[in-house]
Write a protein that holds these residues in place. Structure first.
Motif, PDB file in Angstrom:
ATOM      1  N   HIS A 226       0.840  -1.194   0.000  1.00 39.39           N
ATOM      2  CA  HIS A 226       0.000   0.000   0.000  1.00 39.39           C
ATOM      3  C   HIS A 226       0.877   1.247   0.000  1.00 39.39           C
ATOM      4  O   HIS A 226       1.692   1.445   0.903  1.00 39.39           O
ATOM      5  N   GLY A 227       0.724   2.055  -1.024  1.00 39.23           N
ATOM      6  CA  GLY A 227       1.413   3.338  -1.083  1.00 39.23           C
ATOM      7  C   GLY A 227       0.405   4.466  -1.085  1.00 39.23           C
ATOM      8  O   GLY A 227      -0.642   4.385  -0.429  1.00 39.23           O
ATOM      9  N   ASP A 242       5.554   5.135  -3.352  1.00 34.22           N
ATOM     10  CA  ASP A 242       5.370   4.422  -4.614  1.00 34.22           C
ATOM     11  C   ASP A 242       5.352   2.912  -4.377  1.00 34.22           C
ATOM     12  O   ASP A 242       6.386   2.289  -4.093  1.00 34.22           O
ATOM     13  N   ALA A 243       4.180   2.327  -4.519  1.00 33.35           N
ATOM     14  CA  ALA A 243       4.029   0.894  -4.247  1.00 33.35           C
ATOM     15  C   ALA A 243       4.796   0.041  -5.247  1.00 33.35           C
ATOM     16  O   ALA A 243       5.367  -1.002  -4.883  1.00 33.35           O
ATOM     17  N   ARG A 317       9.895  -5.242   5.593  1.00 35.16           N
ATOM     18  CA  ARG A 317      10.086  -4.172   6.580  1.00 35.16           C
ATOM     19  C   ARG A 317      11.029  -3.091   6.035  1.00 35.16           C
ATOM     20  O   ARG A 317      10.843  -1.894   6.299  1.00 35.16           O
ATOM     21  N   ARG A 318      12.061  -3.515   5.267  1.00 35.00           N
ATOM     22  CA  ARG A 318      13.005  -2.534   4.720  1.00 35.00           C
ATOM     23  C   ARG A 318      12.320  -1.584   3.749  1.00 35.00           C
ATOM     24  O   ARG A 318      12.494  -0.352   3.835  1.00 35.00           O
ATOM     25  N   VAL A 319      11.530  -2.116   2.809  1.00 32.50           N
ATOM     26  CA  VAL A 319      10.923  -1.228   1.805  1.00 32.50           C
ATOM     27  C   VAL A 319       9.853  -0.347   2.428  1.00 32.50           C
ATOM     28  O   VAL A 319       9.573   0.751   1.919  1.00 32.50           O
ATOM     29  N   GLU A 320       9.258  -0.800   3.527  1.00 35.56           N
ATOM     30  CA  GLU A 320       8.332   0.085   4.227  1.00 35.56           C
ATOM     31  C   GLU A 320       9.049   1.361   4.657  1.00 35.56           C
ATOM     32  O   GLU A 320       8.502   2.469   4.513  1.00 35.56           O
ATOM     33  N   GLN A 321      10.267   1.207   5.168  1.00 31.16           N
ATOM     34  CA  GLN A 321      11.037   2.368   5.617  1.00 31.16           C
ATOM     35  C   GLN A 321      11.568   3.181   4.443  1.00 31.16           C
ATOM     36  O   GLN A 321      11.495   4.413   4.432  1.00 31.16           O
ATOM     37  N   HIS A 324       8.305   4.454   2.201  1.00 29.43           N
ATOM     38  CA  HIS A 324       7.144   5.041   2.896  1.00 29.43           C
ATOM     39  C   HIS A 324       5.845   4.343   2.486  1.00 29.43           C
ATOM     40  O   HIS A 324       4.843   4.984   2.171  1.00 29.43           O
ATOM     41  N   VAL A 325       5.869   3.010   2.491  1.00 29.46           N
ATOM     42  CA  VAL A 325       4.703   2.214   2.129  1.00 29.46           C
ATOM     43  C   VAL A 325       4.364   1.289   3.300  1.00 29.46           C
ATOM     44  O   VAL A 325       5.080   1.239   4.304  1.00 29.46           O
ATOM     45  N   ARG A 326       3.276   0.567   3.138  1.00 32.94           N
ATOM     46  CA  ARG A 326       2.891  -0.466   4.116  1.00 32.94           C
ATOM     47  C   ARG A 326       2.743  -1.793   3.375  1.00 32.94           C
ATOM     48  O   ARG A 326       2.035  -1.872   2.368  1.00 32.94           O
ATOM     49  N   VAL A 327       3.422  -2.822   3.871  1.00 28.43           N
ATOM     50  CA  VAL A 327       3.405  -4.133   3.217  1.00 28.43           C
ATOM     51  C   VAL A 327       2.578  -5.106   4.052  1.00 28.43           C
ATOM     52  O   VAL A 327       2.872  -5.335   5.230  1.00 28.43           O
TER      53      VAL A 327
END
Length: 422
Positions: A226-227, A242-243, A317-321, A324-327
């Motif tokens: 989710h972006g 950007d998702a 968790r890394r790409v969330e940071q 700026h998205v939620r996985v």
């Protein structure tokens, strides 16, 4: 007894009828617990009846076709596979093993051969987990391994529950956990024939593979990133959520980990079979705010599966940071690796050599019902038949000559076990 003559015309007939039952205009579609799978099972029941085989179905409508042995108290020799397909699949995945088993039993009947012990073809339901996110559904029900709560699982195409589809196909889902099921101690062995689903036999230029083991899997079937949707021209990179870029970064990192595992001599596969934005909202002028993703990891090494699963979570968790998205990875589904029986492998090699059938030993990257039999401590073997163009697609291309070589090997292997009383 000399080897009985296998009826290649019956094989052609069965494959032709299965094609007519399942053709969807492009490939084969015989959905798990669906109308076409029912028709396919009825076809096998009809032929079995003509040859005087015993016919029965269990509570989940798995089909059992049996040639009785002289001593029916002995553990049974079993073979089999499935008749359902993925959507727009091929005509040989699963079906080849079911047809092969029926050809063997019919040939024995025609030759007047009666084995010492019962020999049974099992045609399992719902092996293709694309319809229900439950691996090895038919063989699990046969051994009583399905939790009753799984009956409420919806089928992917229509959203109706497994319970509904079972009832619609004449099964008795209310007997889940109550009905009698297969007893591993009463099974002498299980041998499954199947088309190879990769290029190994084709590249080796041999018709038959003798399988050493079946990979297990870790899967995330409904992961979502989710972006935030935003204007593509008016939103600088530092303000984006950007998702798609988050997904691309995550997939690339996991792919690099796969390459490293291979460099370290480890065996696995990693696939992102679905990667899509929202058709209704995504467009060329918007930063994508949502990405749907599926992740499929396979290996014969259970520890490696766990390690890579840890990497999946770590990368999420890394790409969330970073982006700026939620996985949301969603539910994780798993299957356990299985090792094929060494004695059956050795017998298959001896028989193939005596029949002048070229073969190679190889592992199976795909899952099969044979894995459940092996994991229940049933001595289990598996034979592959050469097939072009992979599987799970309309272009599966098994040559009948190769298939009949596999059937000859299967027949001799089953007969060797069926005449033994030790």
């Amino acid at each position: 007894m000399t080897a009985p003559l296998m009826d290649v015309d019956l094989g052609h007939h069965l494959f032709s009828r299965l094609y007519e039952i399942g053709f969807d205009g492009r490939g084969m579609t015989r959905p798990s617990y669906g109308r076409e799978e029912n028709f396919a099972h009825a076809l096998f029941m009809g032929v079995a009846g003509q040859y005087g085989l015993e016919v029965r179905r269990d509570w989940a409508s798995n089909l059992y076709l049996t040639l009785p042995g002289r001593d029916r108290t002995l553990p049974v020799v079993m073979t089999g596979s499935h008749l359902d397909t993925v959507p727009c699949g091929g005509n040989f995945d699963g079906a080849a093993g079911a047809v092969a088993g029926l050809l063997v039993l019919c040939a024995w009947v025609k030759a007047g051969f009666r084995p010492e012990r019962d020999t049974t073809l099992i045609v399992t339901r719902a092996e293709e987990s694309v319809w229900f996110p439950l691996s090895y559904l038919g063989s699990r029900t046969a051994f009583g391994l399905l939790e009753p709560s799984a009956l409420e699982t919806p089928r992917s195409d229509d959203g109706l529950s497994l319970r509904h589809h079972m009832q619609d196909c004449g099964a008795s889902p209310d007997l889940c956990g109550k009905a009698s099921v297969l007893d591993a101690a009463k099974i002498d062995c299980f041998v499954e024939l199947h088309i190879e689903q990769g290029p190994v036999l084709l590249e080796a230029d041999v018709p038959v593979g003798i399988v050493t083991g079946i990979c297990g899997s870790t899967r995330y079937r409904s992961a979502v990133i989710h972006g935030q949707y935003a204007h593509s021209g008016a939103t600088p990179r530092c303000f984006r959520s950007d998702a798609v870029m988050a997904g691309a970064s995550m997939m690339t990192a996991l792919h690099e980990a796969w390459k490293q595992a291979e460099a370290d001599g480890e065996e696995m596969t990693l696939t992102f079979g679905v990667c899509r934005t929202d058709e209704a909202q995504a467009n060329f002028a918007a930063v994508p705010g949502k990405l749907d993703l599926v992740i499929d990891i396979r290996s014969r090494d259970e520890a490696l599966l766990e390690r890579v699963n840890g990497l999946v979570i770590q990368q999420a968790r890394r790409v969330e940071q970073d982006y700026h998205v939620r996985v949301e990875l969603g539910p994780r589904t798993c299957s356990t690796p299985a090792v094929m029986n060494a004695d059956l492998q050795a017998d298959a090699k001896i028989i193939a050599t005596s029949l002048n059938i070229p073969f190679v030993s190889m592992s199976s990257g795909a899952g099969h019902d044979a894995a459940i039999f092996a994991l229940q401590n049933v001595p289990t073997g598996m034979l592959f038949v050469r097939n072009s163009n992979g599987s799970h697609n309309p272009d599966e291309s098994m040559e009948m000559d190769d298939f009949m070589e596999g059937v000859r090997l299967l027949e001799c292997l089953l007969r060797r076990r069926a005449v033994s009383v030790s």
